[in-house]
Design a protein around this motif. Structure first.
Motif: not given
Length: 194
Positions: A17-21, A31-34
């Motif tokens: 997601t943009p926030a994760e990037k 965070m993406a995995v979770i």
């Protein structure tokens, strides 16, 4: 987000997601995995633990997991089955052609080095097989043999899929694989007990 089930194993694949990037790489991937794990399981998962060999697990949950991430995507596999399995996702990099001798035997190169997509499939299947068998010090070039089905490519949910088997250490481990082209340059492969 792509979701599919293969032999009792739920698989989720998504981009960041943009926030994760905006986060540091390790935080972004975690965070993406979770996020994908929560969507796959319907559970509120806040952390992932790791065994001494580096394999991931969920504390106090009867689920087996395998995770992978690349520059553009994250892939997660979850199952309540006790069989080991592994998942790997990668984007094509020209370096794969330069290191193919390190992960493919001469015979393997004749099967898998036909184009960039097949070479990427070979890499991800080999990595997922390594995760599934958890044999420390395995010679990935000589001990892992990947054999595509004669039917070769098929399509599942508009995703080009290649199926076959992996043999490790002369058939001690007989494993099936599914290798899916998520994009023209991104492949996810899952390896599981036949």
């Amino acid at each position: 987000m792509e979701f599919f089930e293969i032999s009792g194993i739920m698989v989720g694949v998504d981009t960041y997601t943009p926030a994760e990037k905006q986060l540091k790489r390790n935080d972004c991937e975690r965070m993406a995995v979770i996020r994908v794990l929560c969507r796959l399981t319907g559970l509120n998962i806040t952390d992932i633990c790791h065994n001494a060999d580096g394999s991931p697990f969920l504390k106090d949950m009867p689920l087996n997991i395998s995770i992978s991430h690349c520059r553009t995507h994250v892939a997660v596999a979850v199952s309540s089955l006790q069989n080991n399995f592994g998942i790997d996702i990668e984007n094509f990099r020209i370096q794969l052609d330069k290191v193919k001798d390190k992960f493919l035997s001469k015979k393997g190169q004749s099967v898998w080095n036909t184009d960039n997509l097949m070479l990427l499939r070979a890499w991800t299947i080999m990595e997922a097989t390594y995760k599934a068998v958890r044999i420390k010090g395995i010679d990935i070039c000589n001990d892992i043999v990947m054999v595509p089905d004669n039917d070769n490519k098929m399509f599942e949910n508009n995703i080009e899929t290649l199926c076959g088997t992996s043999h490790v250490n002369g058939c001690i481990h007989n494993l099936s694989f599914n290798s899916m082209a998520i994009t023209p340059e991104t492949v996810v492969s899952i390896v599981f007990k036949s």
